[in-house]
Design an enzyme around this catalytic site. Structure first.
Site, PDB file in Angstrom:
ATOM      1  N   TYR A 171       0.835  -1.214   0.000  1.00  0.00           N
ATOM      2  CA  TYR A 171       0.000   0.000   0.000  1.00  0.00           C
ATOM      3  C   TYR A 171       0.868   1.262   0.000  1.00  0.00           C
ATOM      4  CZ  TYR A 171      -3.654   3.156   1.853  1.00  0.00           C
ATOM      5  OH  TYR A 171      -4.540   4.183   2.066  1.00  0.00           O
ATOM      6  N   LYS A 175       0.874   4.129  -2.816  1.00  0.00           N
ATOM      7  CA  LYS A 175       0.486   5.503  -2.482  1.00  0.00           C
ATOM      8  C   LYS A 175       1.627   6.490  -2.726  1.00  0.00           C
ATOM      9  CE  LYS A 175      -3.848   5.090  -1.227  1.00  0.00           C
ATOM     10  NZ  LYS A 175      -4.877   5.527  -2.189  1.00  0.00           N
TER      11      LYS A 175
HETATM   12  N1  NAD Z   1      -9.741   6.063   5.634  1.00  0.00           N
HETATM   13  C1  NAD Z   1      -8.539   6.612   5.805  1.00  0.00           C
HETATM   14  O1  NAD Z   1      -8.160   7.082   6.909  1.00  0.00           O
HETATM   15  C2  NAD Z   1      -7.579   6.699   4.651  1.00  0.00           C
HETATM   16  C3  NAD Z   1      -6.273   7.126   4.896  1.00  0.00           C
HETATM   17  C4  NAD Z   1      -5.404   7.273   3.841  1.00  0.00           C
HETATM   18  C5  NAD Z   1      -5.840   6.996   2.537  1.00  0.00           C
HETATM   19  N2  NAD Z   1      -7.098   6.534   2.332  1.00  0.00           N
HETATM   20  C6  NAD Z   1      -7.504   6.260   0.951  1.00  0.00           C
HETATM   21  O2  NAD Z   1      -8.773   6.832   0.704  1.00  0.00           O
HETATM   22  C7  NAD Z   1      -9.445   6.089  -0.320  1.00  0.00           C
HETATM   23  C8  NAD Z   1     -10.841   5.710   0.155  1.00  0.00           C
HETATM   24  O3  NAD Z   1     -10.725   4.797   1.228  1.00  0.00           O
HETATM   25  P1  NAD Z   1     -11.861   4.592   2.333  1.00  0.00           P
HETATM   26  O4  NAD Z   1     -11.179   4.699   3.633  1.00  0.00           O
HETATM   27  O5  NAD Z   1     -13.026   5.457   2.037  1.00  0.00           O
HETATM   28  O6  NAD Z   1     -12.205   3.042   2.089  1.00  0.00           O
HETATM   29  P2  NAD Z   1     -13.594   2.277   1.782  1.00  0.00           P
HETATM   30  O7  NAD Z   1     -13.257   0.838   1.762  1.00  0.00           O
HETATM   31  O8  NAD Z   1     -14.661   2.766   2.682  1.00  0.00           O
HETATM   32  O9  NAD Z   1     -13.970   2.780   0.313  1.00  0.00           O
HETATM   33  C9  NAD Z   1     -13.251   2.389  -0.835  1.00  0.00           C
HETATM   34  C10 NAD Z   1     -14.251   2.061  -1.937  1.00  0.00           C
HETATM   35  O10 NAD Z   1     -13.525   1.735  -3.139  1.00  0.00           O
HETATM   36  C11 NAD Z   1     -14.256   0.730  -3.821  1.00  0.00           C
HETATM   37  N3  NAD Z   1     -13.375   0.019  -4.752  1.00  0.00           N
HETATM   38  C12 NAD Z   1     -12.359  -0.821  -4.432  1.00  0.00           C
HETATM   39  N4  NAD Z   1     -11.797  -1.301  -5.553  1.00  0.00           N
HETATM   40  C13 NAD Z   1     -12.443  -0.760  -6.608  1.00  0.00           C
HETATM   41  C14 NAD Z   1     -12.320  -0.842  -8.023  1.00  0.00           C
HETATM   42  N5  NAD Z   1     -11.383  -1.628  -8.576  1.00  0.00           N
HETATM   43  N6  NAD Z   1     -13.157  -0.121  -8.798  1.00  0.00           N
HETATM   44  C15 NAD Z   1     -14.103   0.672  -8.243  1.00  0.00           C
HETATM   45  N7  NAD Z   1     -14.288   0.780  -6.906  1.00  0.00           N
HETATM   46  C16 NAD Z   1     -13.476   0.087  -6.101  1.00  0.00           C
HETATM   47  C17 NAD Z   1     -14.783  -0.158  -2.703  1.00  0.00           C
HETATM   48  O11 NAD Z   1     -15.884  -0.948  -3.125  1.00  0.00           O
HETATM   49  C18 NAD Z   1     -15.132   0.856  -1.623  1.00  0.00           C
HETATM   50  O12 NAD Z   1     -16.496   1.214  -1.648  1.00  0.00           O
HETATM   51  C19 NAD Z   1      -8.540   4.879  -0.609  1.00  0.00           C
HETATM   52  O13 NAD Z   1      -7.736   5.158  -1.738  1.00  0.00           O
HETATM   53  C20 NAD Z   1      -7.690   4.793   0.631  1.00  0.00           C
HETATM   54  O14 NAD Z   1      -6.474   4.120   0.409  1.00  0.00           O
HETATM   55  C21 NAD Z   1      -7.987   6.375   3.350  1.00  0.00           C
END
Ligand code: NAD
Length: 304
Positions: A171, A175
């Site tokens: 990851y 990223k």
């Molecule tokens: N939550 C955090 O604190 C955090 C921190 C750093 C980065 N992020 C990044 O933020 C983004 C959103 O994460 P989140 O926390 O909302 O997670 P989440 O799991 O709630 O949402 C991610 C969504 O992406 C969808 N998804 C996955 N693979 C896919 C694909 N191939 N095509 C289309 N949709 C797809 C999933 O079905 C899911 O609904 C991600 O890139 C994650 O790495 C989140």
């Protein structure tokens, strides 16, 4: 609904849940018409469902906004192409792309399987590249036809990619790669009216709510600021997706709770130049002197 995105069309990947859902609702509240993409996968990328994307579409419509669903896989050429085509078919235009979809397969490096490496690199890195490529090709054609767009791309990095994170080698590499992609895209695409920035968010979603339960918890007191609500990240994303951020490109922001931070990237620190090839012993001596005068790196997440 009117606001800073009135008249614009925004595509948000992975918008069926978590941060992407919050971004989509926030864009709609500022007047944008939405394409809500989500493949509806499980937390590790397994399975598929069109349910989450459709639910967010219904939610936006219930608030008086306009949205259509796209339930394709954004890490495939067909999925990325049809994502852009969905915006053009539904609304006749595309203004903003938010690359956000992704999932985790956390393991310590020695236990990290090749499948876990490939799946996570694919969904984040290729899942950013392909929608960006297809959207940029459309915008470049617009610019060449004399209709230079006010196009915006917001990519999603992570503190894991900026500083490293124990147990997240796949990851963190993806990223960090997204930051490199953002810098190149900003430099290449500015001439076509396309600005490209990245955010490194932190919020309570299924990705974080059990791993960091205490940090992510909602407050007990009614009316208290829910610092880790995903919607707290969205205002910056919406601004970066609007015409209002003219001139801002190639930047990385951390966004969490009520805090926005501009991340300042790699730049040369102390340097020495012998003007000729060093011996290894000399290089070591020079490196030790330089390190003594250099700022230490930020702490890696999860390192003891
Ligand atoms: N939550 C955090 O604190 C955090 C921190 C750093 C980065 N992020 C990044 O933020 C983004 C959103 O994460 P989140 O926390 O909302 O997670 P989440 O799991 O709630 O949402 C991610 C969504 O992406 C969808 N998804 C996955 N693979 C896919 C694909 N191939 N095509 C289309 N949709 C797809 C999933 O079905 C899911 O609904 C991600 O890139 C994650 O790495 C989140």
């Amino acid at each position: 609904m009117t606001g800073i995105c009135t008249g614009r069309v925004a595509v948000v990947t992975g918008a069926g849940r978590g941060l992407g859902r919050a971004h989509a609702l926030a864009f709609a509240a500022e007047g944008a018409r939405l394409v809500v993409n989500d493949l509806g996968v499980g937390p590790d990328g397994a399975g598929e469902s069109s349910g989450p994307a459709q639910e967010v579409v219904e939610e936006i419509r219930a608030h008086g906004g306009r949205a259509v669903a796209h339930a394709g896989d954004i890490a495939t050429a067909d999925g990325a192409a049809s994502l852009v085509a969905t915006a053009l078919d539904a609304y006749g235009r595309l203004d903003t792309l938010v690359n956000n979809a992704g999932f985790l397969r956390d393991r310590m490096l020695v236990n990290l399987g090749e499948d876990d490496w490939d799946a996570v690199i694919r969904v984040h890195l290729k899942g950013h590249f392909l929608p960006l490529k297809h959207a940029a090709a459309h915008w470049r054609a617009e610019a060449k036809a004399g209709r230079t767009p006010t196009a915006r791309v917001i990519n999603t990095s992570s503190g894991a990619g900026l500083l490293g994170s124990v147990g997240q080698g796949n990851y963190a590499a993806a990223k960090a790669g997204i930051v490199g992609l953002t810098l190149v895209a900003a430099a290449e695409l500015g001439r076509y009216g396309i600005q490209v920035n990245a955010v490194a968010p932190a919020a309570r979603t299924r990705m974080t709510e059990s791993a960091f339960a205490e940090t992510m918890a909602a407050p007990d007191e009614p009316g208290a600021f829910d610092a880790m609500a995903p919607g707290n990240v969205s205002p910056l994303v919406v601004w970066l997706g609007s015409a209002a951020c003219a001139g801002v490109t190639g930047r990385v922001f951390e966004a969490e709770a009520g805090r926005i931070t501009v991340m300042e990237g790699w730049r040369p620190g102390p340097t020495a130049d012998k003007g000729a090839r060093w011996t290894p012993a000399e290089a070591g001596e020079a490196a030790a002197t330089l390190l003594a005068g250099a700022r230490p790196p930020g702490p890696v997440y999860g390192a003891s």
